[in-house]
Every structure is written in structure tokens, then in C-alpha cells.
Write a protein that holds these residues in place. Structure first.
Motif, PDB file in Angstrom:
ATOM      1  N   TYR A  45     -11.922  -2.931  -0.405  1.00 35.54           N
ATOM      2  CA  TYR A  45     -11.473  -4.002   0.486  1.00 35.54           C
ATOM      3  C   TYR A  45     -12.588  -5.021   0.634  1.00 35.54           C
ATOM      4  CZ  TYR A  45      -9.551  -6.185   4.733  1.00 35.54           C
ATOM      5  OH  TYR A  45      -9.059  -7.067   5.671  1.00 35.54           O
TER       6      TYR A  45
ATOM      7  N   ILE B 218      -9.338   2.348  -2.444  1.00 30.01           N
ATOM      8  CA  ILE B 218      -9.236   0.934  -2.085  1.00 30.01           C
ATOM      9  C   ILE B 218     -10.625   0.324  -1.965  1.00 30.01           C
ATOM     10  CG2 ILE B 218      -8.342  -0.754  -0.434  1.00 30.01           C
ATOM     11  CD1 ILE B 218      -6.361   1.324   0.520  1.00 30.01           C
TER      12      ILE B 218
ATOM     13  N   LEU C  47       0.828  -1.206   0.000  1.00 27.91           N
ATOM     14  CA  LEU C  47       0.000   0.000   0.000  1.00 27.91           C
ATOM     15  C   LEU C  47       0.862   1.255   0.000  1.00 27.91           C
ATOM     16  CD1 LEU C  47      -2.688  -1.189   2.560  1.00 27.91           C
ATOM     17  CD2 LEU C  47      -3.068  -0.731   0.138  1.00 27.91           C
TER      18      LEU C  47
ATOM     19  N   GLU D 189      -7.721   1.997  -9.113  1.00 26.68           N
ATOM     20  CA  GLU D 189      -8.302   1.538  -7.859  1.00 26.68           C
ATOM     21  C   GLU D 189      -7.564   0.272  -7.440  1.00 26.68           C
ATOM     22  OE1 GLU D 189     -12.301   0.095  -8.145  1.00 26.68           O
ATOM     23  OE2 GLU D 189     -11.824  -1.357  -9.723  1.00 26.68           O
ATOM     24  N   LEU D 190      -7.533   0.019  -6.146  1.00 30.47           N
ATOM     25  CA  LEU D 190      -6.968  -1.227  -5.641  1.00 30.47           C
ATOM     26  C   LEU D 190      -8.107  -2.086  -5.116  1.00 30.47           C
ATOM     27  CD1 LEU D 190      -4.717  -3.135  -4.646  1.00 30.47           C
ATOM     28  CD2 LEU D 190      -4.642  -1.776  -2.529  1.00 30.47           C
TER      29      LEU D 190
ATOM     30  N   VAL E 139      -5.292  -1.071   5.696  1.00 28.99           N
ATOM     31  CA  VAL E 139      -6.163  -0.462   4.690  1.00 28.99           C
ATOM     32  C   VAL E 139      -6.660   0.895   5.171  1.00 28.99           C
ATOM     33  CG1 VAL E 139      -8.378  -0.665   3.495  1.00 28.99           C
ATOM     34  CG2 VAL E 139      -6.862  -2.648   3.654  1.00 28.99           C
TER      35      VAL E 139
ATOM     36  N   CYS F 177      -6.498   4.503   3.104  1.00 27.38           N
ATOM     37  CA  CYS F 177      -7.728   4.683   2.339  1.00 27.38           C
ATOM     38  C   CYS F 177      -7.958   6.130   1.916  1.00 27.38           C
ATOM     39  CB  CYS F 177      -8.921   4.156   3.126  1.00 27.38           C
ATOM     40  SG  CYS F 177      -9.245   5.022   4.664  1.00 27.38           S
TER      41      CYS F 177
END
Length: 330
Positions: free
Chosen positions: A59, A57, A20, A32-33, A48, A52
Motif C-alpha cells: 500500500y 498488499i 480486495l 502481490e497487489l 487494506v 492484509c
């Protein structure tokens, strides 16, 4: 182009932090992840939350079902035009996405793969394993090196594919060698695959020699799975470790019962490995350790290949789901 970066993760919050952190430093921000937690008992939710506000993200937490299904869940929930898949133990260089975006504009590929390199922060063991997994003299250069004994096929630690590819070909099969299987299916569907040399990642490989052996042993077994699904995929470079194992046994026996001069053959190879590693790493300790990791890689892969060949080809035993997959993608 808007990218969806898809990363499966299982019990690795420390690796999540490094990943990250590297993604938050990207010079190209159109991404985007999609981070998919595969039923971890040590989730990375805290990591996260730290990032963020820096990167977008998504998740997703799910029950444990393995890396293939976890990647597929990520792709199913992705919103991007182009998917890029990483392993959770990768560190992404700041200009990675900028480089990929430029390459897609200049030399478009429906699916691409990139090589891996060692990071200066890696331990001696990690650098030795990285040499072993990328050297022409141990893997034949099939993991993205400049010298290659096989046509390059993207690997899932650093692999990209368009949404159109995913929608037509589908995701990963639940099997050993799932990334190579997907690459083959992509080619068979008429899409283009390319190696982007400059789109490299830093791959922090396993530092436990026992776990490293288990990993490469699985790689050897995977080649027989792939052969059963795609017979044309088996190349001479894949058989070499098995021949190396058989040859080593023959040399040991010959040195005992015939002449010690037979030991000259492995001695020359060891000297070659050491010299090549020393030239590339500029470190005596890494070069020395590379001899151990290289032996583990070659014998682990070779024994896995032989074991799976005997079980699945000679005695025709093993998971029947391979035959189901073969009929599905024939």
C-alpha cells in the motif's frame, strides 16, 4: 509466474473493498497487489487492513498526480515477473489469474488485454452503460468484443505486460488515451500484444450520466492526441461518432425543410440498438436505458473528437507537451 497487480485509487474506499474481496478469492495465489493511493481525501487504508492477512498488499500513499503517474509509481515498486493493471472499479473473477497464467504458458504475449463484462449485481444503469461501451453498434467492438472493427489494443482497466516490456518501453504518458499510446509504443518496440478473451473482469462503470458523458467526451478528445503522436493509429471506426453527429444535424435539418421521411434513418438505428440490447441483456428496462446511454456515448465521443480536431488540427492549438512526447518516442 509471480504477478504484480497494480491499481491506482482515488477517493474510492467502497470500490477498494469489492476489489480486495474479489482478489482474496483468487484460485491462483502467486501475486502481490500494489495499491497506490493518489492523494485521496478518503483513503482506503481501513479496507487494506481488513485484507492484509489474506493477500499480499503493498500500500503506497502519494500526493495527487493523476492516474498515469500513479500507475507508473506502482510499476516502479512492483516485484513481479509480469504486471497486471486494473482500475479500482473492477471486480476480478476467482479464476482470472489462473486463466492468465495458463494463457501465458500456452500462447505467450508480452502484453495482453482482456474484455469486460457485467456482473449480476450491477444496477440497471451499470448494465446499460456496459452494453453501450462493449457493443459493436456503439464502439465498433474496440473494447475487446468478439466482433472488432480495429486491431485490439489493451486498455488499462484490464491490461498486462511483462517486466521486460516495462523496462524497455517505460510506463504511461500523462495524456488522454495513455493506455492506447502505451500499447502502440509496445508494438513499435517489437513486442507482441494479444487479446485474451477468457481473461475478463467485471467493470463497474460510472452510474452518473453526466460523469459518463464527460468520460466519453474525453475519449473523443484523446483520439486526436493519439493521432498527433501516432498518425497511423487513426482508423475509420474512430471517426464514425463525429460523422454520426454531423449526420444527425443534417437529418434534423432535412426533416424540417425537406421531408419527415429522413427521420426513418435514425429510427432504424434506434430499433437496431434496442433489439440488440434486448437480445443480449434479456431486459426491457436495460434495453430502453441503453438507448439513452448509447446516445450519450456516441454524441459525447463525437463532440469531443470534433472539438479537439478543430482546436488542435485546424487551429494548431493545445498542449505543447504532445510534441515533446512525439519527439521522444519517434
Amino acid at each position: 509466474m509471480f504477478f504484480s497487480l497494480i491499481v491506482p485509487i482515488y477517493n474510492r474506499p467502497e470500490e477498494a473493498h469489492e476489489l480486495l474481496e474479489s482478489l482474496s478469492a483468487q484460485t491462483y495465489t502467486g501475486f502481490e497487489l500494489v495499491l497506490v493511493e493518489d492523494g485521496s481525501t478518503r483513503p482506503c487504508r481501513d479496507e487494506v487492513e481488513k485484507f492484509c492477512t489474506k493477500i499480499e498488499i503493498r500500500y503506497i500513499v502519494k500526493e495527487n498526480s493523476g492516474r498515469s503517474d500513479t500507475r507508473n509509481v506502482g510499476m516502479k515498486n512492483a516485484r513481479g515477473d509480469y504486471f497486471i493493471i486494473f482500475d479500482s472499479d473492477c471486480i476480478i473473477p476467482p479464476h482470472y489469474l489462473e486463466t492468465v497464467n495458463r494463457m501465458l504458458q500456452d500462447d505467450y504475449a508480452d502484453c495482453f488485454g482482456g474484455p469486460d463484462r457485467e456482473h449480476p449485481s450491477f444496477t440497471t444503469m451499470q448494465k446499460a452503460i456496459n452494453y453501450t461501451m462493449t457493443s459493436f453498434w456503439t464502439t465498433g467492438g474496440i473494447r475487446g468484443g468478439k466482433v472488432n472493427m480495429e486491431k485490439f489494443k489493451p486498455r488499462s482497466f484490464n491490461m498486462g505486460l511483462s517486466r521486460a516490456v516495462y523496462e524497455k518501453v517505460g510506463g504511461f504518458n500523462d495524456m488522454y488515451g495513455e493506455d492506447i499510446d502505451l500499447s502502440i509504443r509496445i508494438n513499435k518496440a517489437g513486442f507482441t500484444t494479444k487479446l485474451y478473451h477468457d481473461a475478463f473482469v467485471y467493470h463497474k462503470r460510472r452510474v452518473d450520466l453526466k460523469r459518463f458523458y464527460k468520460q466519453v467526451h474525453i475519449f473523443g478528445q484523446a483520439r486526436i492526441n493519439l493521432y498527433k503522436l501516432h498518425p497511423e493509429s487513426l482508423k475509420p471506426v474512430h471517426i464514425l461518432p463525429a460523422l454520426f453527429v454531423a449526420g444527425s444535424i443534417a437529418i434534423i435539418l432535412a426533416s424540417i425543410f425537406v421531408s419527415l421521411w429522413f427521420l426513418l434513418f435514425p429510427a432504424v438505428y434506434i430499433l437496431l440498438l434496442f433489439s440488440d440490447s434486448l437480445l443480449k441483456t434479456k431486459s426491457l428496462s436495460i434495453a430502453g436505458l441503453s438507448l439513452i446511454t448509447s446516445c450519450i456515448q456516441i454524441f459525447g465521443y463525437g463532440l469531443g473528437f470534433i472539438q479537439s480536431f478543430v482546436l488542435k488540427i485546424i487551429f494548431r492549438k493545445g498542449p505543447e507537451d504532445l510534441e515533446t512526447l512525439k519527439k521522444k518516442y519517434k
